[in-house]
Design a protein around this motif. Structure first.
Motif, PDB file in Angstrom:
ATOM      1  N   SER A  14       0.826  -1.208   0.000  1.00  0.00           N
ATOM      2  CA  SER A  14       0.000   0.000   0.000  1.00  0.00           C
ATOM      3  C   SER A  14       0.860   1.257   0.000  1.00  0.00           C
ATOM      4  O   SER A  14       0.604   2.200  -0.756  1.00  0.00           O
ATOM      5  CB  SER A  14      -0.920   0.001   1.223  1.00  0.00           C
ATOM      6  N   THR A  15       1.899   1.260   0.826  1.00  0.00           N
ATOM      7  CA  THR A  15       2.798   2.416   0.895  1.00  0.00           C
ATOM      8  C   THR A  15       3.526   2.617  -0.421  1.00  0.00           C
ATOM      9  O   THR A  15       3.577   3.734  -0.960  1.00  0.00           O
ATOM     10  CB  THR A  15       3.830   2.223   2.020  1.00  0.00           C
ATOM     11  N   LEU A  16       4.080   1.547  -0.967  1.00  0.00           N
ATOM     12  CA  LEU A  16       4.913   1.672  -2.166  1.00  0.00           C
ATOM     13  C   LEU A  16       4.091   1.902  -3.437  1.00  0.00           C
ATOM     14  O   LEU A  16       4.638   2.310  -4.455  1.00  0.00           O
ATOM     15  CB  LEU A  16       5.795   0.440  -2.321  1.00  0.00           C
ATOM     16  N   SER A  17       2.788   1.675  -3.368  1.00  0.00           N
ATOM     17  CA  SER A  17       1.937   1.966  -4.531  1.00  0.00           C
ATOM     18  C   SER A  17       1.880   3.467  -4.809  1.00  0.00           C
ATOM     19  O   SER A  17       1.510   3.888  -5.907  1.00  0.00           O
ATOM     20  CB  SER A  17       0.520   1.430  -4.298  1.00  0.00           C
ATOM     21  N   LYS A  18       2.266   4.280  -3.822  1.00  0.00           N
ATOM     22  CA  LYS A  18       2.273   5.732  -3.976  1.00  0.00           C
ATOM     23  C   LYS A  18       3.614   6.254  -4.489  1.00  0.00           C
ATOM     24  O   LYS A  18       3.759   7.443  -4.756  1.00  0.00           O
ATOM     25  CB  LYS A  18       1.931   6.393  -2.638  1.00  0.00           C
ATOM     26  N   PHE A  19       4.601   5.376  -4.594  1.00  0.00           N
ATOM     27  CA  PHE A  19       5.929   5.752  -5.071  1.00  0.00           C
ATOM     28  C   PHE A  19       5.967   5.732  -6.600  1.00  0.00           C
ATOM     29  O   PHE A  19       5.228   4.975  -7.242  1.00  0.00           O
ATOM     30  CB  PHE A  19       6.985   4.771  -4.544  1.00  0.00           C
ATOM     31  N   ALA A  26      17.612  17.112   0.327  1.00  0.00           N
ATOM     32  CA  ALA A  26      19.059  17.122   0.562  1.00  0.00           C
ATOM     33  C   ALA A  26      19.843  16.834  -0.703  1.00  0.00           C
ATOM     34  O   ALA A  26      20.944  17.353  -0.897  1.00  0.00           O
ATOM     35  CB  ALA A  26      19.414  16.107   1.645  1.00  0.00           C
ATOM     36  N   THR A  27      19.290  16.019  -1.583  1.00  0.00           N
ATOM     37  CA  THR A  27      20.002  15.610  -2.800  1.00  0.00           C
ATOM     38  C   THR A  27      19.628  16.424  -4.026  1.00  0.00           C
ATOM     39  O   THR A  27      20.264  16.287  -5.075  1.00  0.00           O
ATOM     40  CB  THR A  27      19.736  14.123  -3.093  1.00  0.00           C
ATOM     41  N   GLY A  28      18.583  17.238  -3.929  1.00  0.00           N
ATOM     42  CA  GLY A  28      18.146  18.012  -5.075  1.00  0.00           C
ATOM     43  C   GLY A  28      17.551  17.143  -6.163  1.00  0.00           C
ATOM     44  O   GLY A  28      17.697  17.424  -7.349  1.00  0.00           O
ATOM     45  N   THR A  29      16.847  16.072  -5.752  1.00  0.00           N
ATOM     46  CA  THR A  29      16.309  15.107  -6.704  1.00  0.00           C
ATOM     47  C   THR A  29      14.788  15.076  -6.659  1.00  0.00           C
ATOM     48  O   THR A  29      14.159  15.792  -5.879  1.00  0.00           O
ATOM     49  CB  THR A  29      16.874  13.710  -6.396  1.00  0.00           C
ATOM     50  N   ILE A  30      14.187  14.213  -7.466  1.00  0.00           N
ATOM     51  CA  ILE A  30      12.737  14.139  -7.602  1.00  0.00           C
ATOM     52  C   ILE A  30      12.139  13.323  -6.456  1.00  0.00           C
ATOM     53  O   ILE A  30      12.420  12.125  -6.334  1.00  0.00           O
ATOM     54  CB  ILE A  30      12.355  13.466  -8.931  1.00  0.00           C
ATOM     55  N   PRO A  31      11.314  13.909  -5.592  1.00  0.00           N
ATOM     56  CA  PRO A  31      10.671  13.134  -4.520  1.00  0.00           C
ATOM     57  C   PRO A  31       9.755  12.071  -5.125  1.00  0.00           C
ATOM     58  O   PRO A  31       9.030  12.330  -6.086  1.00  0.00           O
ATOM     59  CB  PRO A  31       9.863  14.187  -3.752  1.00  0.00           C
ATOM     60  N   THR A  32       9.779  10.875  -4.543  1.00  0.00           N
ATOM     61  CA  THR A  32       9.071   9.766  -5.172  1.00  0.00           C
ATOM     62  C   THR A  32       7.567   9.766  -4.954  1.00  0.00           C
ATOM     63  O   THR A  32       6.844   9.094  -5.675  1.00  0.00           O
ATOM     64  CB  THR A  32       9.663   8.427  -4.710  1.00  0.00           C
ATOM     65  N   THR A  33       7.059  10.493  -3.951  1.00  0.00           N
ATOM     66  CA  THR A  33       5.608  10.542  -3.735  1.00  0.00           C
ATOM     67  C   THR A  33       5.073  11.952  -3.960  1.00  0.00           C
ATOM     68  O   THR A  33       5.790  12.938  -3.804  1.00  0.00           O
ATOM     69  CB  THR A  33       5.229  10.090  -2.309  1.00  0.00           C
ATOM     70  N   GLU A  34       3.798  12.015  -4.309  1.00  0.00           N
ATOM     71  CA  GLU A  34       3.155  13.312  -4.524  1.00  0.00           C
ATOM     72  C   GLU A  34       3.165  14.133  -3.234  1.00  0.00           C
ATOM     73  O   GLU A  34       3.437  15.340  -3.249  1.00  0.00           O
ATOM     74  CB  GLU A  34       1.708  13.109  -4.989  1.00  0.00           C
TER      75      GLU A  34
END
Length: 432
Positions: free
Chosen positions: A125-130, A347-355
């Motif tokens: 359920s958690t990773l379905s949002k990634f 911190a990394t300046g990257t794309i956050p995986t969840t909305e």
């Protein structure tokens, strides 16, 4: 993205070849001899010894987890990136892996097949949002997840394109192959640039399959037939792949790009040496600092099958030999919270995986300056082949692409790459 993250990407192919245990004839590294614990602590390994920002973000998650309960304690051990994968493979051989470790996304199938990793359960359920590209899967099971991804982009300037009479592409209407060539021709005719474009061909290692196999896929080819992962014949040396190879080589022959660009393509771009830069969203901060609102971040070119970009970056998993699977699972579930995704991505300046995490990171919320990179990742990301043979495929493709861009015959070069990849897959019984 910070340069340490770019270096992590570039280094993958070299260290992944080590992680493959030379692949041919290797034995799986499962078993229960290791513990991954020390004095009641869950040991965590990371490649981030040289990346203070990302390491600091991970250490903050660990501190919060340790303070949240009294049953488990995680202890972080950071390794220099250049030696990290070798340390993991050595520890696996002696069944002394830590409980929790980070893994470069393309290596997950190899490490899962080799018996390094335990499947992650109870997190569907958690990773379905990634973002799909940030969840590492193999053989129907989930083995890892990442806090972020990165996105390839074409960078230019509004003023550059308008002065040359070039249409500014959009996500819904990217440049076609012919439009892109027309843009290169117009930039060349302007006489303003040493080269119309820079494809960062001076970079090495995993950059080559990460950056250039999506262009192959956009043209209709691929690194291997993903239906069974038994052969590359027909996809890496078929008509579409050969057409891609001729196009790629043609960029050099026509003087559109250099066969070996400078060691810092972003600096060359901001200094006006090139009109278009094909690189990662990690360059956005530097490009915006130079060009302000004139900076453009565009989708990759559509070579026939829609734009494609590489997907998957560093992810986290649990070792199969960890003696406290419950404790490791508790940490993995704790760390997957949106606020921690946001913390690491920021911190990394990257794309956050969840909305939800994206809304917490400046620039990545709706209408933010960096939201475009998350859209690219959602719409165009293609994970590298999900086979334990990927490390060998990556190095084989890299050699073939480098040979082609330097003048080798496309068909014979790709035919040889197919023979090598097929032989490796077969010699490993297709990793069954």
């Amino acid at each position: 993205m910070r340069k340490t993250t770019r270096r992590a990407l570039i280094a993958t192919a070299v260290v992944a070849a080590t992680a493959a245990l030379t692949l041919t004839g290797c034995a799986k590294g499962g078993g229960t001899g290791g513990t991954g614990t020390s004095g009641g602590q869950l040991v965590m390994w990371t490649h981030n010894a040289g990346n203070k920002a990302e390491l600091g973000a991970i250490e903050k998650i660990v501190a919060d987890f340790n303070a949240s309960q009294s049953k488990y304690k995680v202890k972080v051990q950071a390794f220099p990136q250049d030696s990290y994968n070798q340390s993991v493979t050595a520890a696996a051989a002696s069944k002394k892996l830590p409980c929790i470790l980070d893994i470069d996304g393309p290596n997950v199938p190899n490490w899962a097949w080799a018996g390094y990793l335990a499947p992650l359960t109870g997190m569907d359920s958690t990773l379905s949002k990634f973002l799909p590209s940030t969840v590492g899967k193999y053989d129907g099971k989930t083995y890892s997840y990442g806090f972020y991804d990165v996105a390839l982009t074409m960078m230019s300037r509004t003023s550059t394109l308008k002065e040359a009479g070039i249409r500014i592409p959009t996500i819904d209407q990217p440049w076609t192959k012919s439009e892109f060539q027309d843009a290169l021709d117009k930039l060349k005719a302007s006489g303003k640039f040493a080269y119309p474009a820079d494809f960062a061909t001076g970079l090495t290692g995993e950059w080559w399959p990460y950056a250039y196999s999506p262009l192959l896929q956009s043209a209709g080819g691929d690194l291997i037939d993903r239906d069974g992962y038994k052969t590359a014949d027909g996809v890496l040396n078929g008509p579409d792949a050969i057409a891609w190879a001729k196009w790629f080589r043609g960029l050099v022959t026509n003087g559109d790009i250099s066969a070996k660009s400078g060691s810092d393509p972003v600096a060359d771009f901001v200094n006006g040496k090139t009109g278009i830069l094909y690189d990662g969203g990690w360059a956005a901060e530097q490009v915006r600092a130079q060009f302000k609102d004139d900076a453009l971040f565009l989708p990759s070119v559509d070579l026939g099958r829609g734009p494609k970009i590489g997907g998957a970056s560093w992810q986290w998993g649990v070792s199969k030999t960890c003696s406290d699977q419950a404790g490791a699972a508790a940490y993995m579930k704790f760390a997957a919270a949106d606020k921690y995704v946001a913390q690491v991505a920021k911190a990394t300046g990257t794309i956050p995986t969840t909305e939800a995490a994206a809304a917490m990171v400046p620039g990545y919320g709706p209408g933010g300056d960096n939201a475009i990179f998350r859209e690219f990742s959602k719409k165009f990301a293609e994970v590298r082949p999900v086979t334990p043979g990927y490390p060998f495929i990556a190095t084989t493709f890299t050699k073939a692409a480098q040979d082609i861009i330097n003048g080798a015959d496309p068909k014979s070069t790709l035919d040889q790459a197919v023979k090598d990849i097929d032989a490796n897959q077969k010699s490993n019984n297709y990793f069954k």
